[in-house]
Design a protein around this motif. Structure first.
Motif: not given
Length: 153
Positions: A128-134
Motif C-alpha cells: 500500500a505504501t509503495f503504491s501510494v508513493l508511486i
C-alpha cells in the motif's frame, strides 16, 4: 465529439475484467523480461567437469525457470492490483489515492498470505505504501503538464 467506435472502445476498456486481464498480461511480460535480464546476471555454480555446451544449457534452463517464475508473479500482481483498484473505484465512484492504497493493501496482503497473518499485514502495509508513493510520484509529473493545468482551471 468522439466517434461511435471510440465510445465503444472506451466502454470496453472501462470493464474491470478487461482492465485486469490486460494488466495481468502486461505484468507477465514485464516479469518475463526482468527474469531474463536478472537470470542472465546470475553467476551459476557449475561443475568443473561440465563442457561449454552443458554450461550453456544449464544457464539457459536457470534463466528460463527464473523468467517463468517472475512472469507468473508479476502477472498475478498486475491482475490483482488492477482488479482491486477498479472494483474499489467503481464502488466509491471516485478516482483518488485512497483507491490505490486499498488496492495495494489487497495485493500485498494476498501475495504474502501464505506466510501467515503477520506476513499478510506486512505485505499489505508495504505494498500500500509503495503504491501510494508511486501514485504520488506520477501525479506530480502529470500535474505539471499543460493538459492537467487546463483541466484544473
Amino acid at each position: 465529439m468522439p466517434t461511435i467506435e471510440e465510445m465503444r472502445a472506451q466502454e470496453v476498456w472501462n470493464n474491470c475484467a478487461v482492465k485486469s486481464v490486460a494488466s495481468g498480461v502486461m505484468g507477465g511480460g514485464l516479469g518475463l523480461m526482468m527474469g531474463l535480464f536478472l537470470g542472465a546476471l546470475d553467476n551459476p555454480i557449475t561443475n568443473d567437469t561440465m563442457t561449454g555446451r552443458q554450461q550453456f544449457v544449464f544457464t539457459a534452463k536457470q534463466m528460463g525457470s527464473r523468467s517463468w517464475s517472475s512472469c507468473k508473479t508479476f502477472a498475478v500482481m498486475g491482475l490483482v492490483f488492477s482488479a482491486a483498484e477498479c472494483i474499489i473505484e467503481k464502488a466509491r465512484a471516485k478516482h483518488d489515492t485512497t483507491n490505490t492504497a486499498f488496492a495495494g493493501c489487497v495485493t500485498g496482503g494476498s501475495m504474502s498470505a501464505r506466510g501467515g497473518p503477520k506476513a499478510a499485514c506486512i505485505g499489505c502495509a508495504g505494498f500500500a505504501t509503495f503504491s501510494v508513493l508511486i501514485e504520488k510520484f506520477f501525479d506530480r509529473h502529470t500535474s505539471s503538464s499543460p493538459e492537467h493545468r487546463e483541466r484544473e482551471i
